[in-house]
Design a protein around this motif. Structure first.
Motif, PDB file in Angstrom:
ATOM      1  N   TYR A  63       4.947   0.120  -4.454  1.00 18.31           N
ATOM      2  CA  TYR A  63       3.802   1.034  -4.334  1.00 18.31           C
ATOM      3  C   TYR A  63       3.670   1.928  -5.562  1.00 18.31           C
ATOM      4  O   TYR A  63       2.572   2.209  -6.019  1.00 18.31           O
ATOM      5  CB  TYR A  63       3.916   1.888  -3.070  1.00 18.31           C
ATOM      6  N   ARG A  64       4.778   2.378  -6.118  1.00 22.08           N
ATOM      7  CA  ARG A  64       4.704   3.241  -7.301  1.00 22.08           C
ATOM      8  C   ARG A  64       4.227   2.467  -8.525  1.00 22.08           C
ATOM      9  O   ARG A  64       3.504   3.002  -9.359  1.00 22.08           O
ATOM     10  CB  ARG A  64       6.066   3.865  -7.577  1.00 22.08           C
ATOM     11  N   GLN A  69      -4.704   1.280  -3.668  1.00 19.37           N
ATOM     12  CA  GLN A  69      -5.712   2.102  -3.023  1.00 19.37           C
ATOM     13  C   GLN A  69      -5.891   1.676  -1.577  1.00 19.37           C
ATOM     14  O   GLN A  69      -6.343   2.445  -0.741  1.00 19.37           O
ATOM     15  CB  GLN A  69      -7.038   1.990  -3.767  1.00 19.37           C
ATOM     16  N   LEU A  70      -5.551   0.427  -1.284  1.00 17.10           N
ATOM     17  CA  LEU A  70      -5.722  -0.115   0.058  1.00 17.10           C
ATOM     18  C   LEU A  70      -4.675  -1.193   0.284  1.00 17.10           C
ATOM     19  O   LEU A  70      -4.344  -1.929  -0.641  1.00 17.10           O
ATOM     20  CB  LEU A  70      -7.128  -0.715   0.197  1.00 17.10           C
ATOM     21  N   ALA A  71      -4.157  -1.271   1.488  1.00 14.03           N
ATOM     22  CA  ALA A  71      -3.159  -2.294   1.811  1.00 14.03           C
ATOM     23  C   ALA A  71      -3.407  -2.806   3.215  1.00 14.03           C
ATOM     24  O   ALA A  71      -3.805  -2.057   4.107  1.00 14.03           O
ATOM     25  CB  ALA A  71      -1.759  -1.701   1.716  1.00 14.03           C
ATOM     26  N   MET A  78       1.103  -6.259  14.812  1.00  9.59           N
ATOM     27  CA  MET A  78      -0.001  -5.309  14.652  1.00  9.59           C
ATOM     28  C   MET A  78      -0.731  -5.585  13.350  1.00  9.59           C
ATOM     29  O   MET A  78      -0.130  -5.957  12.364  1.00  9.59           O
ATOM     30  CB  MET A  78       0.529  -3.878  14.589  1.00  9.59           C
ATOM     31  N   GLU A  79      -2.018  -5.387  13.350  1.00 13.14           N
ATOM     32  CA  GLU A  79      -2.779  -5.460  12.108  1.00 13.14           C
ATOM     33  C   GLU A  79      -3.125  -4.027  11.711  1.00 13.14           C
ATOM     34  O   GLU A  79      -3.687  -3.270  12.507  1.00 13.14           O
ATOM     35  CB  GLU A  79      -4.045  -6.271  12.323  1.00 13.14           C
ATOM     36  N   VAL A  80      -2.776  -3.650  10.495  1.00 14.19           N
ATOM     37  CA  VAL A  80      -2.926  -2.266  10.070  1.00 14.19           C
ATOM     38  C   VAL A  80      -3.613  -2.233   8.706  1.00 14.19           C
ATOM     39  O   VAL A  80      -3.324  -3.045   7.839  1.00 14.19           O
ATOM     40  CB  VAL A  80      -1.534  -1.579   9.952  1.00 14.19           C
ATOM     41  N   VAL A  81      -4.501  -1.290   8.515  1.00 21.81           N
ATOM     42  CA  VAL A  81      -5.062  -1.001   7.201  1.00 21.81           C
ATOM     43  C   VAL A  81      -4.412   0.297   6.744  1.00 21.81           C
ATOM     44  O   VAL A  81      -4.531   1.319   7.411  1.00 21.81           O
ATOM     45  CB  VAL A  81      -6.604  -0.852   7.250  1.00 21.81           C
ATOM     46  N   GLY A  82      -3.694   0.241   5.629  1.00 20.83           N
ATOM     47  CA  GLY A  82      -3.008   1.421   5.135  1.00 20.83           C
ATOM     48  C   GLY A  82      -3.680   1.945   3.887  1.00 20.83           C
ATOM     49  O   GLY A  82      -4.271   1.195   3.136  1.00 20.83           O
ATOM     50  N   TYR A  83      -3.585   3.252   3.663  1.00 18.91           N
ATOM     51  CA  TYR A  83      -4.163   3.843   2.461  1.00 18.91           C
ATOM     52  C   TYR A  83      -3.287   5.001   2.017  1.00 18.91           C
ATOM     53  O   TYR A  83      -2.563   5.598   2.821  1.00 18.91           O
ATOM     54  CB  TYR A  83      -5.596   4.296   2.685  1.00 18.91           C
ATOM     55  N   GLU A  84      -3.335   5.289   0.749  1.00 17.56           N
ATOM     56  CA  GLU A  84      -2.560   6.403   0.194  1.00 17.56           C
ATOM     57  C   GLU A  84      -3.125   7.720   0.704  1.00 17.56           C
ATOM     58  O   GLU A  84      -4.320   7.888   0.789  1.00 17.56           O
ATOM     59  CB  GLU A  84      -2.621   6.384  -1.336  1.00 17.56           C
ATOM     60  N   TRP A  85      -2.271   8.678   0.990  1.00 13.51           N
ATOM     61  CA  TRP A  85      -2.736   9.994   1.426  1.00 13.51           C
ATOM     62  C   TRP A  85      -1.879  11.062   0.811  1.00 13.51           C
ATOM     63  O   TRP A  85      -0.859  10.864   0.297  1.00 13.51           O
ATOM     64  CB  TRP A  85      -2.742  10.110   2.937  1.00 13.51           C
TER      65      TRP A  85
END
Length: 85
Positions: A63-64, A69-71, A78-85
């Motif tokens: 990630y670094r 911006q989107l993963a 589970m289906e997950v949409v992840g984002y940086e916060w």
């Protein structure tokens, strides 16, 4: 299908087949006594308690390095949409 070609050529796609390869190989969730799913530096009183697992450190470096911006992830069904916060 021009839209698909443009989508693929203008983005970096990173595929990680399994986040916890050691755990997958050993058929165990934990690495030692630490669960990689809980090995992240969020709301900890002691910073030395995070990034103890190979899986946790590896995903952190991915990630670094790429600054996603989107993963999308498929985690235990589970289906997950992840984002940086």
């Amino acid at each position: 299908r021009k839209w698909l070609a443009r989508l693929v050529t203008t983005r970096r796609i990173v595929v990680v087949p399994t986040a916890n390869a050691l755990g997958y190989y050993q058929n165990r969730r934990e690495e030692g006594k630490v669960d990689p799913n809980r090995d992240f530096p969020y709301d900890l009183e002691d910073d030395s308690k995070c990034m103890q697992t190979i899986a946790g450190r590896t995903l952190n470096e991915i990630y670094r390095e790429h600054m996603f911006q989107l993963a999308f992830t498929f985690h235990a069904g589970m289906e997950v949409v992840g984002y940086e916060w």
